[in-house]
Write a protein that holds these residues in place. Structure first.
Motif, PDB file in Angstrom:
ATOM      1  N   ARG A 329       0.485   0.532   5.903  1.00 14.28           N
ATOM      2  CA  ARG A 329       1.084   1.839   6.150  1.00 14.28           C
ATOM      3  C   ARG A 329       0.176   2.955   5.645  1.00 14.28           C
ATOM      4  O   ARG A 329       0.044   4.005   6.272  1.00 14.28           O
ATOM      5  CB  ARG A 329       2.453   1.904   5.482  1.00 14.28           C
ATOM      6  CG  ARG A 329       3.289   3.098   5.916  1.00 14.28           C
ATOM      7  CD  ARG A 329       4.708   3.006   5.385  1.00 14.28           C
ATOM      8  NE  ARG A 329       5.465   2.002   6.126  1.00 14.28           N
ATOM      9  CZ  ARG A 329       5.972   0.897   5.590  1.00 14.28           C
ATOM     10  NH1 ARG A 329       5.806   0.652   4.306  1.00 14.28           N
ATOM     11  NH2 ARG A 329       6.643   0.046   6.317  1.00 14.28           N
ATOM     12  N   CYS A 330      -0.490   2.724   4.499  1.00 15.65           N
ATOM     13  CA  CYS A 330      -1.440   3.713   3.971  1.00 15.65           C
ATOM     14  C   CYS A 330      -2.573   3.956   4.959  1.00 15.65           C
ATOM     15  O   CYS A 330      -2.988   5.091   5.186  1.00 15.65           O
ATOM     16  CB  CYS A 330      -2.030   3.224   2.638  1.00 15.65           C
ATOM     17  SG  CYS A 330      -0.916   3.329   1.256  1.00 15.65           S
ATOM     18  N   TYR A 333      -1.066   5.924   8.125  1.00 15.62           N
ATOM     19  CA  TYR A 333      -0.509   7.260   7.967  1.00 15.62           C
ATOM     20  C   TYR A 333      -1.153   8.065   6.828  1.00 15.62           C
ATOM     21  O   TYR A 333      -0.714   9.169   6.523  1.00 15.62           O
ATOM     22  CB  TYR A 333       1.006   7.164   7.709  1.00 15.62           C
ATOM     23  CG  TYR A 333       1.749   6.459   8.814  1.00 15.62           C
ATOM     24  CD1 TYR A 333       1.794   6.984  10.106  1.00 15.62           C
ATOM     25  CD2 TYR A 333       2.398   5.249   8.581  1.00 15.62           C
ATOM     26  CE1 TYR A 333       2.470   6.337  11.126  1.00 15.62           C
ATOM     27  CE2 TYR A 333       3.084   4.582   9.601  1.00 15.62           C
ATOM     28  CZ  TYR A 333       3.122   5.131  10.866  1.00 15.62           C
ATOM     29  OH  TYR A 333       3.793   4.485  11.864  1.00 15.62           O
ATOM     30  N   ASP A 334      -2.195   7.517   6.205  1.00 14.88           N
ATOM     31  CA  ASP A 334      -2.907   8.211   5.128  1.00 14.88           C
ATOM     32  C   ASP A 334      -1.956   8.630   4.009  1.00 14.88           C
ATOM     33  O   ASP A 334      -1.928   9.790   3.575  1.00 14.88           O
ATOM     34  CB  ASP A 334      -3.645   9.432   5.686  1.00 14.88           C
ATOM     35  CG  ASP A 334      -4.646   9.995   4.673  1.00 14.88           C
ATOM     36  OD1 ASP A 334      -5.111   9.223   3.808  1.00 14.88           O
ATOM     37  OD2 ASP A 334      -4.950  11.201   4.732  1.00 14.88           O
ATOM     38  N   GLN A 335      -1.158   7.676   3.538  1.00 14.99           N
ATOM     39  CA  GLN A 335      -0.204   7.938   2.461  1.00 14.99           C
ATOM     40  C   GLN A 335      -0.721   7.367   1.142  1.00 14.99           C
ATOM     41  O   GLN A 335      -1.571   6.476   1.122  1.00 14.99           O
ATOM     42  CB  GLN A 335       1.149   7.305   2.791  1.00 14.99           C
ATOM     43  CG  GLN A 335       1.819   7.898   4.017  1.00 14.99           C
ATOM     44  CD  GLN A 335       3.071   7.155   4.422  1.00 14.99           C
ATOM     45  OE1 GLN A 335       3.299   6.037   3.966  1.00 14.99           O
ATOM     46  NE2 GLN A 335       3.886   7.744   5.274  1.00 14.99           N
ATOM     47  N   HIS A 394       4.119   6.047  -1.735  1.00 16.90           N
ATOM     48  CA  HIS A 394       4.062   7.515  -1.833  1.00 16.90           C
ATOM     49  C   HIS A 394       3.806   7.980  -3.270  1.00 16.90           C
ATOM     50  O   HIS A 394       4.353   8.996  -3.708  1.00 16.90           O
ATOM     51  CB  HIS A 394       5.369   8.142  -1.313  1.00 16.90           C
ATOM     52  CG  HIS A 394       5.796   7.650   0.018  1.00 16.90           C
ATOM     53  ND1 HIS A 394       5.131   7.935   1.194  1.00 16.90           N
ATOM     54  CD2 HIS A 394       6.824   6.823   0.394  1.00 16.90           C
ATOM     55  CE1 HIS A 394       5.723   7.346   2.203  1.00 16.90           C
ATOM     56  NE2 HIS A 394       6.746   6.651   1.761  1.00 16.90           N
TER      57      HIS A 394
END
Length: 462
Positions: A329-330, A333-335, A394
């Motif tokens: 997910r990182c 979506y660059d989280q 997050h």
């Protein structure tokens, strides 16, 4: 009745499958990975030739089964051309892999023995291992309670390796195949076997071994089936890992339904049709009753497969899955993402001074304190022994440090039953671009070592 068995099995699969989007994302490759893909025309793959319905080599020398379909999806989404290296036995496949005659192994659990020559992707498929015994065998709550019972196991498997190491109270009877292990139990030549839920259900139906039942579970031996890659090919492992990350729960369910189903044959013998309909009605009534029970059992099995038995929080398998999913997910979506790894200080002294039951109570208390002090989005689990991990979506490094410091002071102030006050050391690490799960864990582990080396009861990270 069609696909009743598949539906029941997928209840457990859906509960443990990694969360992913139904639509496969595009695979983004680094320059190194692109160069590797261009230079590698074919990747040779070794498989288990007799492990239905997971995988087998059929009479036309084709790789078929659940693993074959999953690998085909990964191949299509990464652009890798994967070619079967045919063998006759699982042991022959292991030997070919060790000799470098095939670069990958399709579907296997990671073990210390296999890590000598293989690196592994994230799990491509998760399936619980069950204790399969005859109908008259009592329920097995804990394998450690058994004394001198015989367990039939196919030679060279992960289960054999772990049971030999962790359960010397058992007498292991080796077989050359999965069906042979099941047959020995059915014929009272062995007390039980420990097999995958899907493989056991398939074998019972195919071989007609209806005197067998599920008699328990070995949660720590759940199948986290991965693609194994020889250590000389790190770029290949990274490409495959990205392909595995695109597989969704829906992808896996669709493939399982294709291979674990009840085939209905058409015919013109109407007398036989009426006999089948009458028998089918009886079976349907029994199945409806059994499916209600099975549904409850599978929900419980799904929970147990990701739960640490002692503390009631998530286990290592769930932490691995959550970390792999959050890293994907990182990337997409660059989280931000961070983890906290903690270890109870001088835990051996607790066991030696107050006894193992006191040590167990301390672990339970720590788990409760961590759960109470975490957010709903955090994943709290027991990493192993006296180590715990918190996956923090997050969250950047500073945020992870603040949470770890709050946990540290909470634990230090807590009064542990029969022990008094106890401390823990913490290591924190944050996701960096192109991190694999092992990279993030390695930095947190190094920070934890730094905290312990600096005097314990502190937080370190960078």
């Amino acid at each position: 009745m069609r696909r009743l068995l598949a539906t029941a099995l997928c209840i457990a699969l859906n509960a443990t499958a990694t969360e992913a989007e139904n639509m496969a994302p595009l695979i983004e490759l680094t320059a190194t990975e692109q160069a590797y893909l261009a230079a590698m025309p074919v990747v040779r793959m070794c498989v288990d030739p007799d492990w239905a319905p997971f995988e087998q080599i059929d009479e036309h020398d084709r790789h078929v089964g659940i693993a074959a379909d999953l690998i085909q999806q990964v191949s299509r989404r990464t652009g890798l051309k994967i070619m079967l290296y045919p063998t006759r036995t699982w042991e022959e496949s292991l030997a070919a892999s060790q000799a470098g005659r095939c670069q990958i192994m399709s579907f296997l659990n990671r073990t210390p023995e296999r890590e000598r020559w293989l690196d592994f992707t994230a799990p491509i498929f998760v399936d619980p291992n069950m204790i399969i015994a005859r109908e008259d065998h009592p329920f097995v709550g804990d394998v450690r309670w058994l004394r001198e019972e015989s367990v039939a196991l196919p030679r060279g498997t992960m289960v054999e390796e772990h049971l030999r190491r962790d359960y010397p109270n058992l007498r292991i009877v080796l077989t050359e195949s999965e069906p042979e292990a099941m047959t020995l139990v059915s014929e009272r030549k062995a007390d039980f076997t420990v097999r995958s839920l899907i493989v056991a259900a398939h074998a019972i139906r195919k071989q007609g071994l209806f005197n067998l039942k599920i008699a328990g579970q070995v949660p720590e031996l759940g199948n986290q089936l991965r693609i194994g890659v020889i250590k000389s090919e790190p770029a290949l492992r990274d490409i495959l890992d990205k392909g595995v990350a695109t597989l969704s729960a829906a992808d896996r369910e669709q493939i399982v339904n294709r291979h674990v189903s009840i085939t209905v044959q058409n015919g013109t013998d109407y007398r036989l049709v009426w006999q089948l309909l009458a028998g089918g009605l009886v079976i349907a009534l029994l199945a409806a009753f059994w499916m209600r029970k099975l549904s409850r059992l599978n929900r419980e099995l799904a929970r147990l497969s990701v739960t640490d038995r002692l503390t009631g929080i998530y286990n290592r398998m769930k932490l691995d899955e959550a970390l792999a999913a959050e890293i994907q997910r990182c990337r997409r979506y660059d989280q931000a993402l961070a983890i906290v790894l903690l270890d109870i200080d001088h835990f051996k002294r607790i066991n030696d001074t107050y006894g193992h039951q006191a040590g167990d109570r301390a672990l339970i208390d720590i788990a409760r304190l961590l759960s109470d002090g975490s957010r709903e989005t955090d994943v709290v689990g027991r990493w192993g022994g006296e180590e715990f991990m918190i996956v923090l979506p997050h969250t950047d490094l500073a945020g992870a440090g603040r949470l770890a410091e709050k946990m540290r002071t909470t634990i230090a102030a807590h009064e542990f039953s029969g022990i008094g006050q106890q401390t823990a050391s913490f290591g924190v690490a944050a996701y960096r671009i192109d991190d694999q799960p092992n990279d993030l864990v390695a930095r947190a582990d190094a920070a934890l070592y730094e905290a312990k080396h600096a005097g314990r009861n502190r937080v370190a990270g960078g």
